[in-house]
Motif scaffolding. Structure first.
Motif, PDB file in Angstrom:
ATOM      1  N   UNK A  70       0.835  -1.205   0.000  1.00  0.00           N
ATOM      2  CA  UNK A  70       0.000   0.000   0.000  1.00  0.00           C
ATOM      3  C   UNK A  70       0.870   1.257   0.000  1.00  0.00           C
ATOM      4  N   UNK A  71       1.917   1.233   0.796  1.00  0.00           N
ATOM      5  CA  UNK A  71       2.840   2.376   0.856  1.00  0.00           C
ATOM      6  C   UNK A  71       3.549   2.548  -0.482  1.00  0.00           C
ATOM      7  N   UNK A  72       3.997   1.446  -1.075  1.00  0.00           N
ATOM      8  CA  UNK A  72       4.659   1.501  -2.391  1.00  0.00           C
ATOM      9  C   UNK A  72       3.722   2.038  -3.471  1.00  0.00           C
ATOM     10  N   UNK A  73       2.425   1.770  -3.304  1.00  0.00           N
ATOM     11  CA  UNK A  73       1.430   2.237  -4.282  1.00  0.00           C
ATOM     12  C   UNK A  73       1.032   3.696  -4.051  1.00  0.00           C
ATOM     13  N   UNK A  74       1.585   4.318  -3.018  1.00  0.00           N
ATOM     14  CA  UNK A  74       1.336   5.740  -2.811  1.00  0.00           C
ATOM     15  C   UNK A  74       0.561   6.116  -1.570  1.00  0.00           C
ATOM     16  N   UNK A  75       0.145   5.159  -0.770  1.00  0.00           N
ATOM     17  CA  UNK A  75      -0.574   5.488   0.468  1.00  0.00           C
ATOM     18  C   UNK A  75       0.377   6.162   1.446  1.00  0.00           C
ATOM     19  N   UNK A  76      -0.036   7.299   1.951  1.00  0.00           N
ATOM     20  CA  UNK A  76       0.778   8.040   2.911  1.00  0.00           C
ATOM     21  C   UNK A  76       0.042   8.292   4.223  1.00  0.00           C
ATOM     22  N   UNK A  77      -1.279   8.173   4.185  1.00  0.00           N
ATOM     23  CA  UNK A  77      -2.101   8.374   5.378  1.00  0.00           C
ATOM     24  C   UNK A  77      -2.822   7.069   5.668  1.00  0.00           C
ATOM     25  N   UNK A  78      -2.382   6.388   6.714  1.00  0.00           N
ATOM     26  CA  UNK A  78      -2.921   5.069   7.036  1.00  0.00           C
ATOM     27  C   UNK A  78      -3.541   5.051   8.427  1.00  0.00           C
ATOM     28  N   UNK A  79      -4.687   4.418   8.507  1.00  0.00           N
ATOM     29  CA  UNK A  79      -5.313   4.116   9.792  1.00  0.00           C
ATOM     30  C   UNK A  79      -5.488   2.605   9.840  1.00  0.00           C
ATOM     31  N   UNK A  80      -5.025   2.003  10.911  1.00  0.00           N
ATOM     32  CA  UNK A  80      -5.218   0.566  11.096  1.00  0.00           C
ATOM     33  C   UNK A  80      -6.143   0.366  12.285  1.00  0.00           C
ATOM     34  N   UNK A  81      -7.255  -0.301  12.030  1.00  0.00           N
ATOM     35  CA  UNK A  81      -8.245  -0.561  13.072  1.00  0.00           C
ATOM     36  C   UNK A  81      -8.063  -1.963  13.636  1.00  0.00           C
ATOM     37  N   UNK A  82      -8.046  -2.029  14.950  1.00  0.00           N
ATOM     38  CA  UNK A  82      -7.891  -3.292  15.675  1.00  0.00           C
ATOM     39  C   UNK A  82      -9.203  -3.695  16.362  1.00  0.00           C
ATOM     40  N   UNK A  83     -10.319  -3.227  15.828  1.00  0.00           N
ATOM     41  CA  UNK A  83     -11.612  -3.427  16.478  1.00  0.00           C
ATOM     42  C   UNK A  83     -11.926  -4.896  16.765  1.00  0.00           C
ATOM     43  N   UNK A  88       8.553   9.258   3.477  1.00  0.00           N
ATOM     44  CA  UNK A  88       7.502   9.897   2.674  1.00  0.00           C
ATOM     45  C   UNK A  88       6.692  10.913   3.482  1.00  0.00           C
ATOM     46  N   UNK A  89       7.135  11.190   4.712  1.00  0.00           N
ATOM     47  CA  UNK A  89       6.365  12.039   5.621  1.00  0.00           C
ATOM     48  C   UNK A  89       4.947  11.522   5.799  1.00  0.00           C
ATOM     49  N   UNK A  90       4.816  10.211   5.802  1.00  0.00           N
ATOM     50  CA  UNK A  90       3.512   9.583   5.981  1.00  0.00           C
ATOM     51  C   UNK A  90       3.106   9.558   7.440  1.00  0.00           C
ATOM     52  N   UNK A  91       1.859   9.173   7.654  1.00  0.00           N
ATOM     53  CA  UNK A  91       1.329   9.134   9.020  1.00  0.00           C
ATOM     54  C   UNK A  91       0.550   7.855   9.214  1.00  0.00           C
ATOM     55  N   UNK A  92       0.787   7.199  10.344  1.00  0.00           N
ATOM     56  CA  UNK A  92       0.110   5.965  10.701  1.00  0.00           C
ATOM     57  C   UNK A  92      -0.602   6.173  12.026  1.00  0.00           C
ATOM     58  N   UNK A  93      -1.894   5.855  12.045  1.00  0.00           N
ATOM     59  CA  UNK A  93      -2.681   5.954  13.269  1.00  0.00           C
ATOM     60  C   UNK A  93      -3.291   4.586  13.553  1.00  0.00           C
ATOM     61  N   UNK A  94      -3.200   4.167  14.796  1.00  0.00           N
ATOM     62  CA  UNK A  94      -3.769   2.899  15.237  1.00  0.00           C
ATOM     63  C   UNK A  94      -5.011   3.209  16.062  1.00  0.00           C
ATOM     64  N   UNK A  95      -6.082   2.464  15.813  1.00  0.00           N
ATOM     65  CA  UNK A  95      -7.345   2.774  16.477  1.00  0.00           C
ATOM     66  C   UNK A  95      -8.109   1.517  16.891  1.00  0.00           C
ATOM     67  N   UNK A  96      -9.109   1.741  17.736  1.00  0.00           N
ATOM     68  CA  UNK A  96     -10.041   0.685  18.162  1.00  0.00           C
ATOM     69  C   UNK A  96      -9.354  -0.482  18.868  1.00  0.00           C
ATOM     70  N   UNK A  97      -8.401  -0.186  19.729  1.00  0.00           N
ATOM     71  CA  UNK A  97      -7.679  -1.239  20.455  1.00  0.00           C
ATOM     72  C   UNK A  97      -8.357  -1.533  21.785  1.00  0.00           C
ATOM     73  N   UNK A  98      -8.367  -2.810  22.165  1.00  0.00           N
ATOM     74  CA  UNK A  98      -8.905  -3.147  23.481  1.00  0.00           C
ATOM     75  C   UNK A  98      -7.894  -2.760  24.562  1.00  0.00           C
ATOM     76  N   UNK A  99      -8.315  -2.813  25.812  1.00  0.00           N
ATOM     77  CA  UNK A  99      -7.470  -2.370  26.926  1.00  0.00           C
ATOM     78  C   UNK A  99      -6.170  -3.157  27.032  1.00  0.00           C
TER      79      UNK A  99
END
Length: 111
Positions: free
Chosen positions: A36-49, A72-83
C-alpha cells in the motif's frame, strides 16, 4: 490474513478482521501494508476493532510499517484497540511512538 480496506479521501483505512494479530500473520500483514505504501498510500489508519490479542512479532511489523512511512512524511494511526493491547503499547512505551486513538472518527480528524 483477513483485512478490510476502505478509502476515505486520501486516507487508507485498514481493518484487521482477525481475533489474533500474531507471528502466524504478522509478515503477511506487513507485506500487504508495505505494498500500500509503495502504491502511494501516505495516510494510514489501522483498526484493531476485532483483534483480541496482539503479540510482539506483530508489534515488530507495525514498527517496520511506521519506519517505511517516515521517508515519505507519511502518518500511521492505530485505532479501536482493546485495553489489553493499549496496555501492551504502554508497557513497551510504543504509545510514545505510535498515534493511538479510541475510535475511527477521532483518528480521521487527526489528518
Amino acid at each position: 490474513m483477513k483485512i478490510n480496506k476502505q478509502q476515505s479521501g486520501d486516507i487508507n483505512v485498514i481493518a484487521i478482521e482477525e481475533k489474533e494479530a500474531n507471528l502466524s500473520n504478522s509478515n503477511e500483514f506487513k507485506e500487504l501494508i508495505l505494498k500500500e505504501i509503495s502504491a502511494g498510500s501516505r495516510k494510514l489508519i489501522i483498526s484493531f476493532k476485532q483483534v483480541e490479542y496482539l503479540d510482539s512479532s506483530f508489534l515488530g511489523a507495525l514498527v517496520a510499517i511506521l519506519k517505511a512511512l517516515l521517508p515519505y512524511n507519511g502518518k500511521l494511526i492505530l485505532t479501536d484497540m482493546n485495553d489489553d493491547i493499549v496496555n501492551l503499547f504502554q508497557m513497551t512505551r510504543l504509545d510514545k511512538i505510535f498515534i493511538l486513538h479510541n475510535d475511527l472518527e477521532n483518528a480521521v480528524k487527526e489528518f
